[in-house]
Every structure is written in C-alpha cells, then in structure tokens.
Motif scaffolding. Structure first.
Motif, PDB file in Angstrom:
ATOM      1  N   TYR A 241       8.908 -21.308  13.656  1.00  0.00           N
ATOM      2  CA  TYR A 241       7.989 -20.202  13.949  1.00  0.00           C
ATOM      3  C   TYR A 241       8.500 -18.919  13.309  1.00  0.00           C
ATOM      4  N   LEU A 242       9.800 -18.673  13.433  1.00  0.00           N
ATOM      5  CA  LEU A 242      10.402 -17.470  12.841  1.00  0.00           C
ATOM      6  C   LEU A 242      10.225 -17.465  11.326  1.00  0.00           C
ATOM      7  N   ILE A 243      10.413 -18.622  10.689  1.00  0.00           N
ATOM      8  CA  ILE A 243      10.238 -18.713   9.227  1.00  0.00           C
ATOM      9  C   ILE A 243       8.816 -18.324   8.847  1.00  0.00           C
ATOM     10  N   ASN A 244       7.842 -18.860   9.554  1.00  0.00           N
ATOM     11  CA  ASN A 244       6.438 -18.574   9.238  1.00  0.00           C
ATOM     12  C   ASN A 244       6.099 -17.101   9.467  1.00  0.00           C
ATOM     13  N   VAL A 245       6.577 -16.558  10.576  1.00  0.00           N
ATOM     14  CA  VAL A 245       6.306 -15.154  10.885  1.00  0.00           C
ATOM     15  C   VAL A 245       6.939 -14.240   9.841  1.00  0.00           C
ATOM     16  N   LEU A 246       8.209 -14.496   9.523  1.00  0.00           N
ATOM     17  CA  LEU A 246       8.904 -13.672   8.531  1.00  0.00           C
ATOM     18  C   LEU A 246       8.233 -13.765   7.158  1.00  0.00           C
ATOM     19  N   THR A 247       7.839 -14.962   6.774  1.00  0.00           N
ATOM     20  CA  THR A 247       7.181 -15.148   5.476  1.00  0.00           C
ATOM     21  C   THR A 247       5.906 -14.326   5.394  1.00  0.00           C
ATOM     22  N   ASN A 248       5.108 -14.356   6.439  1.00  0.00           N
ATOM     23  CA  ASN A 248       3.856 -13.582   6.460  1.00  0.00           C
ATOM     24  C   ASN A 248       4.118 -12.082   6.446  1.00  0.00           C
ATOM     25  N   ILE A 249       5.087 -11.649   7.238  1.00  0.00           N
ATOM     26  CA  ILE A 249       5.398 -10.211   7.311  1.00  0.00           C
ATOM     27  C   ILE A 249       5.900  -9.704   5.972  1.00  0.00           C
ATOM     28  N   ILE A 250       6.865 -10.413   5.402  1.00  0.00           N
ATOM     29  CA  ILE A 250       7.480  -9.950   4.155  1.00  0.00           C
ATOM     30  C   ILE A 250       6.469  -9.979   3.010  1.00  0.00           C
ATOM     31  N   SER A 251       5.655 -10.996   2.957  1.00  0.00           N
ATOM     32  CA  SER A 251       4.619 -11.064   1.914  1.00  0.00           C
ATOM     33  C   SER A 251       3.666  -9.881   2.028  1.00  0.00           C
ATOM     34  N   ARG A 252       3.289  -9.546   3.267  1.00  0.00           N
ATOM     35  CA  ARG A 252       2.370  -8.423   3.499  1.00  0.00           C
ATOM     36  C   ARG A 252       3.029  -7.091   3.154  1.00  0.00           C
ATOM     37  N   VAL A 253       4.293  -6.928   3.543  1.00  0.00           N
ATOM     38  CA  VAL A 253       5.019  -5.683   3.251  1.00  0.00           C
ATOM     39  C   VAL A 253       5.158  -5.489   1.753  1.00  0.00           C
ATOM     40  N   ARG A 254       5.470  -6.558   1.053  1.00  0.00           N
ATOM     41  CA  ARG A 254       5.667  -6.439  -0.397  1.00  0.00           C
ATOM     42  C   ARG A 254       4.350  -6.211  -1.122  1.00  0.00           C
ATOM     43  N   ARG A 255       3.265  -6.797  -0.624  1.00  0.00           N
ATOM     44  CA  ARG A 255       1.953  -6.528  -1.228  1.00  0.00           C
ATOM     45  C   ARG A 255       1.575  -5.059  -1.047  1.00  0.00           C
ATOM     46  N   SER A 256       1.871  -4.527   0.133  1.00  0.00           N
ATOM     47  CA  SER A 256       1.569  -3.119   0.415  1.00  0.00           C
ATOM     48  C   SER A 256       2.357  -2.204  -0.498  1.00  0.00           C
ATOM     49  N   LYS A 257       3.631  -2.545  -0.726  1.00  0.00           N
ATOM     50  CA  LYS A 257       4.448  -1.735  -1.615  1.00  0.00           C
ATOM     51  C   LYS A 257       3.920  -1.800  -3.047  1.00  0.00           C
ATOM     52  N   ALA A 258       3.541  -3.019  -3.465  1.00  0.00           N
ATOM     53  CA  ALA A 258       3.016  -3.184  -4.820  1.00  0.00           C
ATOM     54  C   ALA A 258       1.718  -2.398  -5.011  1.00  0.00           C
ATOM     55  N   ASP A 259       0.846  -2.411  -4.014  1.00  0.00           N
ATOM     56  CA  ASP A 259      -0.408  -1.656  -4.087  1.00  0.00           C
ATOM     57  C   ASP A 259      -0.126  -0.167  -4.156  1.00  0.00           C
ATOM     58  N   GLY A 260       0.905   0.263  -3.418  1.00  0.00           N
ATOM     59  CA  GLY A 260       1.255   1.677  -3.445  1.00  0.00           C
ATOM     60  C   GLY A 260       1.754   2.110  -4.784  1.00  0.00           C
ATOM     61  N   ILE A 261       2.518   1.229  -5.440  1.00  0.00           N
ATOM     62  CA  ILE A 261       3.038   1.544  -6.779  1.00  0.00           C
ATOM     63  C   ILE A 261       1.895   1.644  -7.776  1.00  0.00           C
ATOM     64  N   ARG A 262       0.908   0.714  -7.675  1.00  0.00           N
ATOM     65  CA  ARG A 262      -0.217   0.743  -8.616  1.00  0.00           C
ATOM     66  C   ARG A 262      -1.077   1.981  -8.372  1.00  0.00           C
TER      67      ARG A 262
END
Length: 377
Positions: free
Chosen positions: A356-377
């Motif tokens: 469960y922790l793996i799945n939660v962390l994967t979703n959180i980190i993917s979302r955080v990194r997408r947000s950062k990438a969108d901010g850079i663009r």
C-alpha cells in the motif's frame, strides 16, 4: 502496545494497587511484582545484580540522569565529555547544559553511513575525560555504533561509558558486562510496552545523585512511587522479545526494506537510501531520499492517505529544522536534507502495508513531479 502487555497491565491495575514502598500486605504484593519485573529486565542485558536497573519515566530521563548527574559527580576528576553529532536530543541537550556549566564537550563526526571512527574516539580521550556517551543505534537512519569496541576502549580510560539504547534495546543483543557498559538508557514503548516508562542501567559502584529529589524509592536513586502496572507490562514486553523473536523481527523488517525499495524502483521512482542497508543495522528504520521532492509535500500527502512517516525523529518531527543526523552525514547544503523521509516498521506491519505504501508513494511522487514540470513549462 502488544496485546499481552495490555492484558498484564489491566490485571495489575485491578489486582495490584498497593504502594511498593508500603509494609502492609498490599504493598508487599506490589513489591513482589516490582522485584520480579526488575529481575526479568536485568537478565535481558546480563547485569550482575537486579538492582542495577533503575526504573524511570523513559529514555529522556534516563539520558539526562546518566549524563548530567554523573558529570556533576565527577567534576573533581575532570570536565571533558565525549559524544557524537547524531545523538538524540535528550543527549545533545544534556550536553549543551553541561557546556553552560563550564564542561567541555567533544562531538565526534560520522561518515555517510552514520558511524563514528574508533580512531577519532581514541584520539579524543584525555586524562580529564569523565564520560563517553554514544548511542547503540541511530533513530533516524538505523546505523549501529560498534558498542563492544567502544566499551573496550573507554574501559581503559578514566571515563564512564553511557549508551542510549532506546532504539536498539529489544532488537539487538546487549550484554552490559561483555560490552563494558557503565550506563544504559531505554524506553519501554520501543518494544511495544507502555509509554512514559524506561530504565537506566547503572553499574554497581557508580555513585552520583538522583536527578529527581523526593522519596527513597529505587534504593534512593530515583524518587517517586513506582508505576507497578506499567513496570509489569514492560517486563511482559521483554519476555515476548526473546533472542529468537529479536532475530525474527530483524529479518521481517529487512524484508520490508527491500520490498519498499524494490517496489518503488520498479515503478520508476528515483530513490536512494540514506546510510546503508547493512545486515547489522537496525532494520526497523529506513531513511530514503526522494530526489526532487520536498519532504513537506510528501509528508502532507502521505498523512492524507493514512500513512504515518516523518522527516526525522518523532521528538523533532514538528520542527521545520533540517534533520541534524542527515546534516551531519551529508552536509547542510545537501538536497538529501530537504528531500528525505524516515519510515519505521513495527511487528504488526505486514507485506500488504508495504505494498500500500509503495502504491501511495508512487502516486504522490508522480503527481508532485508532474506539478513541478508543469510549473517549469
């Protein structure tokens, strides 16, 4: 708490309510429970005498007593004390207090594995060194100090050797005689016993004043009526965690570590271990660096998903200050200091929890990194 501990404490609260210092029947009954519990706990670290165990309110009181009172008692011998930069705050703030009183404290550095150099320790010992306080295992990265070797080195000097074993007791074997330990601190809740209880092992013959002033309990070494239900619960917790159970838990937690790391990496999550995955380390603690993700964002989102994690020790988790342990290991400017989380496992955790922790962390980190990438663009 472990279920047998809860059951034992409930029984004691209903049936053994006397004051262990009283001479009447109810007091003698409480004294019997106190003595039996002390014996169980004394055997767990191989003391020479049961009364070398002094019950306290927990690790903080035990650390404070061992460090401050022993230093004050030995000031005629010297005023130099040695510790490490990655100790728990209960030790570090005791050291700061001694410095205010005019004592000199040497803080040994650690490497990127979270360990001191024995050569540094030898070089730091002086004729006026009266105390060496080095933790058995670190609470943030799980690194273990070479306690046996440290004990041999310190025993040939004028100093007393104290170890904060709060994280290690109940997970690794500790023998105060073989390891030449003079003072040792623990806390019951670290092995699924009650909170607000611990003990200080105090080698027979070490004379210093009690930290708490009052009655003559604990052979005049710690004032205050003993908490018999909690002490009986502590002894029950110690019985549960026998040598085989310690090994079993270490294996179980090591498996959790590998499951978590492998699961994250298989999901293309870039992660590195702070410290090392050594087989001798404390396996219930895992500190991970999530590159490019702030610890605050991760902690907030984990909490929203029912996952309890931290950015450091639970005692400083409410602080926005960087972890002093990671700072000591990697430097104050390292991104690890600001992008790392500490996870700890308990005997009730399962592989399903880790998944469960793996799945939660994967979703959180993917979302955080997408947000950062969108901010850079």
């Amino acid at each position: 708490m472990a279920k047998p501990v809860v059951e034992m404490m409930s029984k004691m609260m209903l049936e053994v309510y006397g004051n262990a210092s009283s001479t009447h029947y109810y007091g003698r009954k409480a004294r019997s429970v106190l003595d039996d519990s002390r014996h169980v706990i004394a055997q767990s670290i191989n003391t020479r005498k049961d009364d070398e165990i002094v019950f306290t309110s927990g690790g903080t009181e035990s650390d404070n007593t061992a460090i401050i009172e022993s230093a004050l008692a030995r000031k005629s011998v010297g005023r130099h004390v040695i510790t490490t930069v990655i100790e728990h705050e209960a030790v570090l703030k005791s050291m700061e207090y001694l410095e205010e009183l005019g004592y000199e404290v040497t803080y040994l550095p650690v490497d990127e594995k979270g360990c001191i150099s024995l050569y540094d320790l030898k070089d730091s010992l002086r004729e006026d060194t009266i105390l060496v306080s080095i933790m058995a295992g670190n609470n943030e990265v799980g690194s273990r100090m070479p306690i046996h070797e440290i004990g041999q080195i310190v025993s040939s000097s004028n100093a007393w050797f104290h170890t904060d074993a709060v994280q290690a007791y109940g997970l690794i074997d500790i023998d105060v005689q073989k390891d030449k330990i003079d003072l040792l601190s623990t806390s019951a809740h670290k092995l699924n016993g009650p909170k607000f209880l611990g003990f200080l092992y105090r080698r027979d013959g070490l004379n210093f004043a009690p930290l708490l002033k009052g009655g003559d309990q604990e052979l005049k070494r710690r004032a205050g009526t003993e908490n018999i239900p909690a002490i009986a619960g502590f002894a029950e917790a110690v019985k549960i965690v026998n040598n085989e159970e310690k090994k079993a838990r270490q294996r179980k937690y090591a498996g959790f570590k590998q499951q978590l790391i492998n699961g994250l990496r298989s999901n293309q999550i870039e992660v590195e271990v702070n410290g090392e995955l050594a087989p001798d380390n404390l396996q219930h603690v895992l500190n991970l660096w999530f590159k490019g993700c702030s610890r605050e964002a991760l902690l907030t989102n984990l909490d929203l998903n029912g996952v309890a994690a931290s950015a450091g020790s639970a005692c400083t988790a409410g602080s926005i200050e960087p972890s002093h342990v990671l700072t000591a290991m990697y430097g104050k400017d390292s991104p690890r200091v600001f992008e790392s989380l500490r996870f700890s496992f308990g005997y009730q955790n399962t592989t399903a929890d880790i998944e469960y922790l793996i799945n939660v962390l994967t979703n959180i980190i993917s979302r955080v990194r997408r947000s950062k990438a969108d901010g850079i663009r």
